[in-house]
Design a protein around this motif. Sequence first.
Motif, PDB file in Angstrom:
ATOM      1  N   SER A 169       0.820  -1.208   0.000  1.00  0.00           N
ATOM      2  CA  SER A 169       0.000   0.000   0.000  1.00  0.00           C
ATOM      3  C   SER A 169       0.856   1.261   0.000  1.00  0.00           C
ATOM      4  N   LEU A 170       0.192   2.387  -0.102  1.00  0.00           N
ATOM      5  CA  LEU A 170       0.866   3.676   0.007  1.00  0.00           C
ATOM      6  C   LEU A 170       1.601   3.780   1.336  1.00  0.00           C
ATOM      7  N   ASP A 175       6.548   4.091   4.548  1.00  0.00           N
ATOM      8  CA  ASP A 175       7.336   3.554   5.667  1.00  0.00           C
ATOM      9  C   ASP A 175       8.692   3.047   5.195  1.00  0.00           C
ATOM     10  N   ASP A 176       8.723   2.448   4.005  1.00  0.00           N
ATOM     11  CA  ASP A 176       9.966   1.862   3.494  1.00  0.00           C
ATOM     12  C   ASP A 176      10.925   2.906   2.932  1.00  0.00           C
ATOM     13  N   PRO A 181       5.213   8.525  -3.687  1.00  0.00           N
ATOM     14  CA  PRO A 181       5.317   7.656  -4.871  1.00  0.00           C
ATOM     15  C   PRO A 181       5.811   8.401  -6.107  1.00  0.00           C
ATOM     16  N   GLU A 182       5.405   9.662  -6.274  1.00  0.00           N
ATOM     17  CA  GLU A 182       5.853  10.432  -7.433  1.00  0.00           C
ATOM     18  C   GLU A 182       7.374  10.605  -7.433  1.00  0.00           C
ATOM     19  N   GLN A 183       7.959  10.690  -6.242  1.00  0.00           N
ATOM     20  CA  GLN A 183       9.417  10.867  -6.148  1.00  0.00           C
ATOM     21  C   GLN A 183      10.181   9.583  -6.462  1.00  0.00           C
TER      22      GLN A 183
END
Length: 294
Positions: A169-170, A175-176, A181-183
């Motif tokens: 998930s997002l 967290d990881d 996500p865009e980056q």
Amino acid sequence: MDNQTLLLIDGFNLLSRGYFATSYGKEPEQLTKSSKGVYTNALRIFFQKTFHLISQYKMTHLAVVWDVKKDETTRRLKHDFYKATRSDLPDPLIQQFETCKEVLEGIGIQQISVPAYEADDVIGTLAKKWCKNQYGHCYIYSNDKDLFQLLSSNISQIIGGKKGDSVYSLQHFQDDYCITPEQWIDVKALLGDKSDNIPGCPGIGEKSALPLIQLYGSIEHIYEQMDVLDPRFNRYKNKLIEGKNLAFISKELSAIICQMDELNAFLFDDLQVKILKERVMAEFNELELKMKYA
């Protein structure tokens, strides 16, 4: 269509993983075939997984998304080195790709491919369009980490593993990696991708790419701040300067297209799960696959 659930399957990702998992160390003549000589080792994995996903996640809408030939994509037409190092596919896999498409059509599962675009682009466009219309959650089935850039509160990725599938998930991504996500596109711009022959910025590896984007947010901001670059990245400064052009080309190649005019009029009603059960058994019997669809 509120509270519906869409599943987009990265078709060739699933089919090829099924093929190579069951063909490792084997010659073509050792692979599973029907009595008519049709290879079935990858098809079994493909359909088992597809039906399992539909059942487990209560999918109401479904599409299998296919790539077009690598030489025909917009990225390859602009940059001839893109995916140029990929070897030809084995004949048994190509045969099963054609068979898979025929079976999917026969049993009523929708398939989508758009000339000149890769499966990632089709998936990105449809996933974003689905969520923009607030239809419900979208799941993407693929092991391709490039798709992490599509994650959102309403888009998750189902990743297959030796111990079973996991939903990424997002929140898992944040967290990881501690970026958006865009980056992820900017991280890929620096790292490159050997499998796709995306060069990245030579000399910038995993130990530096992610920390650079965590600090500066994008490759554009890195180069804007080059004269006052954080001292911990001084050892990479010359490599960043020398690899600037390649980094920007790599960002262009890594970014999934999420707005395709060809899909502006796309109707999700066409993706409602309406599998023809009697055709499933007929197709499986023809291929001599001992499988059931509940």
